[in-house]
Design a protein around this motif. Structure first.
Motif, PDB file in Angstrom:
ATOM      1  N   GLU A  40     141.099 -36.998 -18.407  1.00  0.00           N
ATOM      2  CA  GLU A  40     140.342 -36.277 -19.431  1.00  0.00           C
ATOM      3  C   GLU A  40     140.702 -36.667 -20.859  1.00  0.00           C
ATOM      4  OE1 GLU A  40     139.890 -32.043 -18.949  1.00  0.00           O
ATOM      5  OE2 GLU A  40     139.885 -32.221 -16.765  1.00  0.00           O
ATOM      6  N   THR A  41     141.958 -37.007 -21.098  1.00  0.00           N
ATOM      7  CA  THR A  41     142.378 -37.315 -22.478  1.00  0.00           C
ATOM      8  C   THR A  41     142.503 -38.807 -22.738  1.00  0.00           C
ATOM      9  OG1 THR A  41     144.753 -37.257 -21.994  1.00  0.00           O
ATOM     10  CG2 THR A  41     143.689 -35.162 -22.626  1.00  0.00           C
ATOM     11  N   GLY A  42     142.652 -39.579 -21.681  1.00  0.00           N
ATOM     12  CA  GLY A  42     142.860 -41.020 -21.837  1.00  0.00           C
ATOM     13  C   GLY A  42     144.315 -41.385 -22.074  1.00  0.00           C
ATOM     14  N   LEU A  43     145.189 -40.385 -22.119  1.00  0.00           N
ATOM     15  CA  LEU A  43     146.612 -40.629 -22.356  1.00  0.00           C
ATOM     16  C   LEU A  43     147.432 -39.956 -21.265  1.00  0.00           C
ATOM     17  CD1 LEU A  43     146.821 -39.779 -26.164  1.00  0.00           C
ATOM     18  CD2 LEU A  43     146.990 -42.055 -25.161  1.00  0.00           C
ATOM     19  N   CYS A  44     148.554 -40.581 -20.926  1.00  0.00           N
ATOM     20  CA  CYS A  44     149.470 -39.882 -20.027  1.00  0.00           C
ATOM     21  C   CYS A  44     150.114 -38.744 -20.827  1.00  0.00           C
ATOM     22  CB  CYS A  44     150.512 -40.839 -19.443  1.00  0.00           C
ATOM     23  SG  CYS A  44     151.734 -41.436 -20.606  1.00  0.00           S
ATOM     24  N   ILE A  45     150.644 -37.769 -20.130  1.00  0.00           N
ATOM     25  CA  ILE A  45     151.179 -36.578 -20.789  1.00  0.00           C
ATOM     26  C   ILE A  45     152.279 -36.938 -21.785  1.00  0.00           C
ATOM     27  CG2 ILE A  45     152.521 -34.463 -20.400  1.00  0.00           C
ATOM     28  CD1 ILE A  45     150.821 -34.029 -17.861  1.00  0.00           C
ATOM     29  N   ASN A  46     153.198 -37.802 -21.401  1.00  0.00           N
ATOM     30  CA  ASN A  46     154.300 -38.150 -22.301  1.00  0.00           C
ATOM     31  C   ASN A  46     153.803 -38.809 -23.578  1.00  0.00           C
ATOM     32  OD1 ASN A  46     156.260 -37.057 -20.653  1.00  0.00           O
ATOM     33  ND2 ASN A  46     156.663 -38.981 -19.599  1.00  0.00           N
ATOM     34  N   ASN A  47     152.834 -39.693 -23.476  1.00  0.00           N
ATOM     35  CA  ASN A  47     152.286 -40.331 -24.675  1.00  0.00           C
ATOM     36  C   ASN A  47     151.540 -39.325 -25.545  1.00  0.00           C
ATOM     37  OD1 ASN A  47     153.385 -42.800 -24.099  1.00  0.00           O
ATOM     38  ND2 ASN A  47     151.513 -43.652 -23.230  1.00  0.00           N
ATOM     39  N   TYR A  48     150.828 -38.399 -24.920  1.00  0.00           N
ATOM     40  CA  TYR A  48     150.128 -37.374 -25.689  1.00  0.00           C
ATOM     41  C   TYR A  48     151.125 -36.514 -26.462  1.00  0.00           C
ATOM     42  CZ  TYR A  48     146.846 -33.786 -27.050  1.00  0.00           C
ATOM     43  OH  TYR A  48     146.076 -32.942 -27.803  1.00  0.00           O
ATOM     44  N   ILE A  49     152.209 -36.130 -25.806  1.00  0.00           N
ATOM     45  CA  ILE A  49     153.246 -35.326 -26.457  1.00  0.00           C
ATOM     46  C   ILE A  49     153.845 -36.097 -27.627  1.00  0.00           C
ATOM     47  CG2 ILE A  49     155.550 -34.314 -26.150  1.00  0.00           C
ATOM     48  CD1 ILE A  49     154.654 -33.697 -23.208  1.00  0.00           C
ATOM     49  N   LYS A  50     154.164 -37.353 -27.401  1.00  0.00           N
ATOM     50  CA  LYS A  50     154.752 -38.177 -28.451  1.00  0.00           C
ATOM     51  C   LYS A  50     153.786 -38.302 -29.641  1.00  0.00           C
ATOM     52  CE  LYS A  50     156.840 -41.656 -26.775  1.00  0.00           C
ATOM     53  NZ  LYS A  50     157.114 -42.967 -26.160  1.00  0.00           N
ATOM     54  N   PHE A  51     152.511 -38.535 -29.355  1.00  0.00           N
ATOM     55  CA  PHE A  51     151.507 -38.656 -30.405  1.00  0.00           C
ATOM     56  C   PHE A  51     151.388 -37.345 -31.185  1.00  0.00           C
ATOM     57  CE2 PHE A  51     147.138 -38.314 -31.976  1.00  0.00           C
ATOM     58  CZ  PHE A  51     147.074 -39.448 -32.764  1.00  0.00           C
ATOM     59  N   ALA A  52     151.369 -36.213 -30.481  1.00  0.00           N
ATOM     60  CA  ALA A  52     151.262 -34.908 -31.142  1.00  0.00           C
ATOM     61  C   ALA A  52     152.472 -34.647 -32.035  1.00  0.00           C
ATOM     62  CB  ALA A  52     151.117 -33.803 -30.100  1.00  0.00           C
ATOM     63  N   LYS A  53     153.646 -35.030 -31.578  1.00  0.00           N
ATOM     64  CA  LYS A  53     154.854 -34.846 -32.383  1.00  0.00           C
ATOM     65  C   LYS A  53     154.812 -35.720 -33.643  1.00  0.00           C
ATOM     66  CE  LYS A  53     157.961 -33.212 -28.796  1.00  0.00           C
ATOM     67  NZ  LYS A  53     159.348 -32.812 -28.726  1.00  0.00           N
ATOM     68  N   ILE A  54     154.314 -36.925 -33.503  1.00  0.00           N
ATOM     69  CA  ILE A  54     154.223 -37.810 -34.669  1.00  0.00           C
ATOM     70  C   ILE A  54     153.181 -37.274 -35.650  1.00  0.00           C
ATOM     71  CG2 ILE A  54     153.636 -40.143 -35.449  1.00  0.00           C
ATOM     72  CD1 ILE A  54     156.433 -39.771 -33.963  1.00  0.00           C
ATOM     73  N   GLU A  55     152.090 -36.737 -35.162  1.00  0.00           N
ATOM     74  CA  GLU A  55     151.096 -36.131 -36.057  1.00  0.00           C
ATOM     75  C   GLU A  55     151.712 -34.971 -36.830  1.00  0.00           C
ATOM     76  OE1 GLU A  55     147.847 -37.114 -36.846  1.00  0.00           O
ATOM     77  OE2 GLU A  55     148.668 -38.886 -35.885  1.00  0.00           O
ATOM     78  N   ARG A  56     152.504 -34.150 -36.160  1.00  0.00           N
ATOM     79  CA  ARG A  56     153.183 -33.041 -36.844  1.00  0.00           C
ATOM     80  C   ARG A  56     154.191 -33.586 -37.851  1.00  0.00           C
ATOM     81  NH1 ARG A  56     154.439 -27.887 -34.952  1.00  0.00           N
ATOM     82  NH2 ARG A  56     152.284 -27.927 -34.234  1.00  0.00           N
ATOM     83  N   ALA A  57     154.892 -34.647 -37.479  1.00  0.00           N
ATOM     84  CA  ALA A  57     155.867 -35.266 -38.384  1.00  0.00           C
ATOM     85  C   ALA A  57     155.183 -35.761 -39.651  1.00  0.00           C
ATOM     86  CB  ALA A  57     156.592 -36.413 -37.680  1.00  0.00           C
ATOM     87  N   LYS A  58     153.993 -36.337 -39.513  1.00  0.00           N
ATOM     88  CA  LYS A  58     153.259 -36.820 -40.687  1.00  0.00           C
ATOM     89  C   LYS A  58     152.945 -35.666 -41.641  1.00  0.00           C
ATOM     90  CE  LYS A  58     149.787 -39.584 -39.546  1.00  0.00           C
ATOM     91  NZ  LYS A  58     148.744 -40.226 -38.702  1.00  0.00           N
ATOM     92  N   VAL A  59     152.547 -34.533 -41.084  1.00  0.00           N
ATOM     93  CA  VAL A  59     152.269 -33.350 -41.922  1.00  0.00           C
ATOM     94  C   VAL A  59     153.548 -32.900 -42.622  1.00  0.00           C
ATOM     95  CG1 VAL A  59     151.616 -30.906 -41.865  1.00  0.00           C
ATOM     96  CG2 VAL A  59     150.291 -32.579 -40.565  1.00  0.00           C
ATOM     97  N   LEU A  60     154.647 -32.850 -41.890  1.00  0.00           N
ATOM     98  CA  LEU A  60     155.917 -32.409 -42.469  1.00  0.00           C
ATOM     99  C   LEU A  60     156.426 -33.386 -43.520  1.00  0.00           C
ATOM    100  CD1 LEU A  60     157.656 -31.099 -39.228  1.00  0.00           C
ATOM    101  CD2 LEU A  60     156.740 -29.729 -41.117  1.00  0.00           C
ATOM    102  N   LEU A  61     156.257 -34.668 -43.278  1.00  0.00           N
ATOM    103  CA  LEU A  61     156.688 -35.665 -44.263  1.00  0.00           C
ATOM    104  C   LEU A  61     155.905 -35.523 -45.565  1.00  0.00           C
ATOM    105  CD1 LEU A  61     157.063 -38.741 -41.918  1.00  0.00           C
ATOM    106  CD2 LEU A  61     158.899 -37.751 -43.316  1.00  0.00           C
TER     107      LEU A  61
END
Length: 145
Positions: free
Chosen positions: A81-102
């Motif tokens: 459904e997402t095109g990503l494995c769960i671990n990659n999705y989690i990693k991507f979501a964390k990096i998106e949050r990191a970009k906001v925090l940075l």
């Protein structure tokens, strides 16, 4: 409401709860924007769980328990459904949050890495660079321009 609360604050200590409330509100609003009607309810529940628990280590087994599926079935359904494995999705979501925090805070790279549950600063930098093509420091410098 936030402006009124900020104007009525008498000390910096009065602003701390307000900043946390604003941050939580921001996260909830981003979460609403990211709700994808094309995802099945269980996969959307996983995405929601991930977004709300980015400060923790999240495993596929945890998500499977949340939605009541086996880990094997969930990992295949999630990827379909997402095109990503769960671990990659989690990693991507964390990096998106990191970009906001940075961009929106003065937290150090170490504080952001710790806050997002990365095991080490160097692993966080490696993941960040793999997703964005830049280090967190370089991304912050460019975002600040």
């Amino acid at each position: 409401n936030y402006i009124q609360a900020a104007e009525s604050a008498k000390t910096l200590d009065d602003l701390n709860p307000l900043s946390l409330m604003m941050y939580d509100d921001f996260i909830c609003r981003v979460h609403k924007c990211r709700t994808n009607p094309k995802l099945s309810r269980p996969v959307q529940q996983c995405v929601d769980y991930i977004e709300m628990h980015l400060d923790q280590k999240i495993r596929a087994a945890d998500l499977a328990a949340v939605v009541g599926y086996t880990e094997y079935y969930l990992t295949h359904k999630f990827k379909a459904e997402t095109g990503l494995c769960i671990n990659n999705y989690i990693k991507f979501a964390k990096i998106e949050r990191a970009k906001v925090l940075l961009q929106s805070t003065r937290l150090t790279v170490q504080q952001i890495a710790d806050g997002l549950g990365f095991t080490t600063r160097s692993y966080f930098i490696q993941c960040f660079k793999a997703v964005t093509g830049r280090t967190p420091t370089a991304w912050r410098a460019q975002a600040g321009q």
